[in-house]
Design a protein around this motif. Structure first.
Motif, PDB file in Angstrom:
ATOM      1  N   TRP A  34     -36.309  51.561  19.022  1.00 38.89           N
ATOM      2  CA  TRP A  34     -37.047  52.185  17.932  1.00 38.89           C
ATOM      3  C   TRP A  34     -36.354  52.011  16.628  1.00 38.89           C
ATOM      4  N   GLN A  35     -35.202  51.906  16.627  1.00 39.01           N
ATOM      5  CA  GLN A  35     -34.463  51.972  15.176  1.00 39.01           C
ATOM      6  C   GLN A  35     -33.882  50.468  15.225  1.00 39.01           C
ATOM      7  N   ALA A  36     -34.507  49.510  15.502  1.00 40.34           N
ATOM      8  CA  ALA A  36     -33.934  48.215  15.211  1.00 40.34           C
ATOM      9  C   ALA A  36     -32.739  47.597  15.799  1.00 40.34           C
ATOM     10  N   GLY A  37     -32.174  48.518  17.121  1.00 41.57           N
ATOM     11  CA  GLY A  37     -30.881  47.985  17.595  1.00 41.57           C
ATOM     12  C   GLY A  37     -29.946  48.866  17.000  1.00 41.57           C
ATOM     13  N   VAL A  38     -30.198  49.729  16.075  1.00 45.23           N
ATOM     14  CA  VAL A  38     -28.919  50.548  15.653  1.00 45.23           C
ATOM     15  C   VAL A  38     -28.953  52.034  15.892  1.00 45.23           C
ATOM     16  N   ILE A  39     -27.839  52.178  16.076  1.00 43.84           N
ATOM     17  CA  ILE A  39     -27.726  53.800  16.657  1.00 43.84           C
ATOM     18  C   ILE A  39     -26.516  54.465  15.901  1.00 43.84           C
ATOM     19  N   THR A  40     -26.199  55.869  15.807  1.00 43.69           N
ATOM     20  CA  THR A  40     -25.243  56.529  15.404  1.00 43.69           C
ATOM     21  C   THR A  40     -24.179  57.157  16.311  1.00 43.69           C
ATOM     22  N   ARG A  41     -22.962  57.052  15.924  1.00 48.78           N
ATOM     23  CA  ARG A  41     -22.059  57.647  17.184  1.00 48.78           C
ATOM     24  C   ARG A  41     -22.541  58.933  17.805  1.00 48.78           C
ATOM     25  N   LYS A  42     -23.182  59.633  16.967  1.00 48.12           N
ATOM     26  CA  LYS A  42     -23.625  61.087  17.744  1.00 48.12           C
ATOM     27  C   LYS A  42     -24.685  60.842  18.519  1.00 48.12           C
ATOM     28  N   GLN A  43     -25.864  59.695  18.275  1.00 49.66           N
ATOM     29  CA  GLN A  43     -26.756  59.833  19.094  1.00 49.66           C
ATOM     30  C   GLN A  43     -26.122  58.976  20.701  1.00 49.66           C
ATOM     31  N   ALA A  44     -25.210  58.165  20.393  1.00 47.54           N
ATOM     32  CA  ALA A  44     -24.487  57.526  21.672  1.00 47.54           C
ATOM     33  C   ALA A  44     -23.836  58.780  22.461  1.00 47.54           C
ATOM     34  N   LEU A  45     -23.152  59.554  21.665  1.00 46.69           N
ATOM     35  CA  LEU A  45     -22.323  60.612  22.473  1.00 46.69           C
ATOM     36  C   LEU A  45     -23.551  61.692  23.170  1.00 46.69           C
ATOM     37  N   ASP A  46     -24.509  61.927  22.268  1.00 49.82           N
ATOM     38  CA  ASP A  46     -25.567  62.803  22.654  1.00 49.82           C
ATOM     39  C   ASP A  46     -26.238  62.201  24.033  1.00 49.82           C
ATOM     40  N   SER A  47     -26.140  60.975  24.180  1.00 43.95           N
ATOM     41  CA  SER A  47     -27.035  60.553  25.408  1.00 43.95           C
ATOM     42  C   SER A  47     -26.259  60.385  26.687  1.00 43.95           C
ATOM     43  N   GLY A  48     -24.914  60.804  26.578  1.00 44.72           N
ATOM     44  CA  GLY A  48     -23.850  60.768  27.572  1.00 44.72           C
ATOM     45  C   GLY A  48     -22.875  59.822  27.800  1.00 44.72           C
ATOM     46  N   ILE A  49     -22.874  58.725  26.696  1.00 41.10           N
ATOM     47  CA  ILE A  49     -21.722  57.943  26.643  1.00 41.10           C
ATOM     48  C   ILE A  49     -20.646  58.452  26.177  1.00 41.10           C
ATOM     49  N   THR A  50     -19.572  58.170  26.493  1.00 42.46           N
ATOM     50  CA  THR A  50     -18.217  58.704  26.214  1.00 42.46           C
ATOM     51  C   THR A  50     -17.735  57.963  25.055  1.00 42.46           C
ATOM     52  N   LEU A  51     -16.977  58.548  24.337  1.00 42.23           N
ATOM     53  CA  LEU A  51     -16.292  58.047  22.922  1.00 42.23           C
ATOM     54  C   LEU A  51     -15.375  56.877  23.533  1.00 42.23           C
ATOM     55  N   ASN A  52     -14.722  56.929  24.799  1.00 40.63           N
ATOM     56  CA  ASN A  52     -14.065  55.707  25.250  1.00 40.63           C
ATOM     57  C   ASN A  52     -15.033  54.468  25.528  1.00 40.63           C
ATOM     58  N   ALA A  53     -16.005  54.897  25.777  1.00 38.09           N
ATOM     59  CA  ALA A  53     -16.938  53.570  26.147  1.00 38.09           C
ATOM     60  C   ALA A  53     -17.750  53.236  24.718  1.00 38.09           C
ATOM     61  N   VAL A  54     -17.968  54.039  23.649  1.00 41.30           N
ATOM     62  CA  VAL A  54     -18.397  53.376  22.825  1.00 41.30           C
ATOM     63  C   VAL A  54     -16.999  52.451  21.953  1.00 41.30           C
ATOM     64  N   ARG A  55     -16.009  52.986  22.168  1.00 42.20           N
ATOM     65  CA  ARG A  55     -14.861  52.233  21.536  1.00 42.20           C
ATOM     66  C   ARG A  55     -14.773  51.044  22.463  1.00 42.20           C
ATOM     67  N   TRP A  56     -14.814  50.915  23.741  1.00 46.35           N
ATOM     68  CA  TRP A  56     -14.815  49.553  24.441  1.00 46.35           C
ATOM     69  C   TRP A  56     -16.034  48.646  24.104  1.00 46.35           C
ATOM     70  N   LYS A  57     -17.203  49.245  23.724  1.00 42.28           N
ATOM     71  CA  LYS A  57     -18.174  48.422  23.346  1.00 42.28           C
ATOM     72  C   LYS A  57     -17.734  47.582  22.031  1.00 42.28           C
ATOM     73  N   LEU A  58     -17.426  48.678  21.258  1.00 42.44           N
ATOM     74  CA  LEU A  58     -17.081  47.830  19.802  1.00 42.44           C
ATOM     75  C   LEU A  58     -15.787  46.774  20.201  1.00 42.44           C
ATOM     76  N   LYS A  59     -14.812  47.254  20.663  1.00 43.48           N
ATOM     77  CA  LYS A  59     -13.648  46.282  21.244  1.00 43.48           C
ATOM     78  C   LYS A  59     -13.999  44.925  21.644  1.00 43.48           C
ATOM     79  N   THR A  60     -14.931  44.977  22.586  1.00 39.54           N
ATOM     80  CA  THR A  60     -15.290  43.759  23.458  1.00 39.54           C
ATOM     81  C   THR A  60     -16.356  43.033  22.647  1.00 39.54           C
ATOM     82  N   GLY A  61     -16.967  43.496  21.563  1.00 37.70           N
ATOM     83  CA  GLY A  61     -18.010  42.792  20.623  1.00 37.70           C
ATOM     84  C   GLY A  61     -19.357  42.985  21.203  1.00 37.70           C
ATOM     85  N   ALA A  62     -19.651  43.942  22.264  1.00 39.33           N
ATOM     86  CA  ALA A  62     -21.017  44.050  22.749  1.00 39.33           C
ATOM     87  C   ALA A  62     -21.860  44.931  21.615  1.00 39.33           C
TER      88      ALA A  62
END
Length: 133
Positions: free
Chosen positions: A15-43
């Motif tokens: 709905w947001q053209a593929g863009v999300i906030t950290r808060k939205q990610a964390l609120d969905s159940g993704i861990t901060l480590n998982a967010v960092r991993w997705k950024l580090k790996t370029g996903a």
């Protein structure tokens, strides 16, 4: 955790053209480590601090506009030339993304974004976005 994005976050990102906030990610159940991993790996790629594109490659104009709104926080609305652009009142893309926020808030504008304040914002479709930010 698997590399899968929770369904609720996938829908929100779509709905947001593929863009999300950290808060939205964390609120969905993704861990901060998982967010960092997705950024580090370029996903995912960081667009602004705390705002991520959930895809690789160049951002579309819609993704750029969503990123500007999300980094600007609750009550943010596209305005000025950018509002004219999305309503097809002008034939060119605004060089800056213009966002207006409530007068009582302060946001440091990131590169490419002009922040305006107003004590007379009319809330419409943006009200739903305020609840998720």
């Amino acid at each position: 955790m698997s590399g899968e994005i929770p369904r609720s976050l996938r829908e929100q990102a779509r709905w947001q053209a593929g863009v999300i906030t950290r808060k939205q990610a964390l609120d969905s159940g993704i861990t901060l480590n998982a967010v960092r991993w997705k950024l580090k790996t370029g996903a995912w790629q960081q667009v602004y601090p705390g705002v991520y594109a959930t895809f690789t490659g160049q951002l579309t104009r819609d993704a750029q506009l969503w990123a500007a709104l999300l980094v600007s926080g609750p009550g943010a609305q596209l305005s000025h030339e950018t509002a004219a652009e999305i309503h097809h009142l002008i034939d060119r893309q605004s060089p800056l993304i213009h966002v207006t926020i409530p007068a009582e808030r302060r946001v440091r504008p990131p590169s490419g974004v002009a922040i305006h304040t107003s004590s007379h914002l009319v809330m419409g479709w943006r009200e739903d976005l305020d609840e998720i930010m």
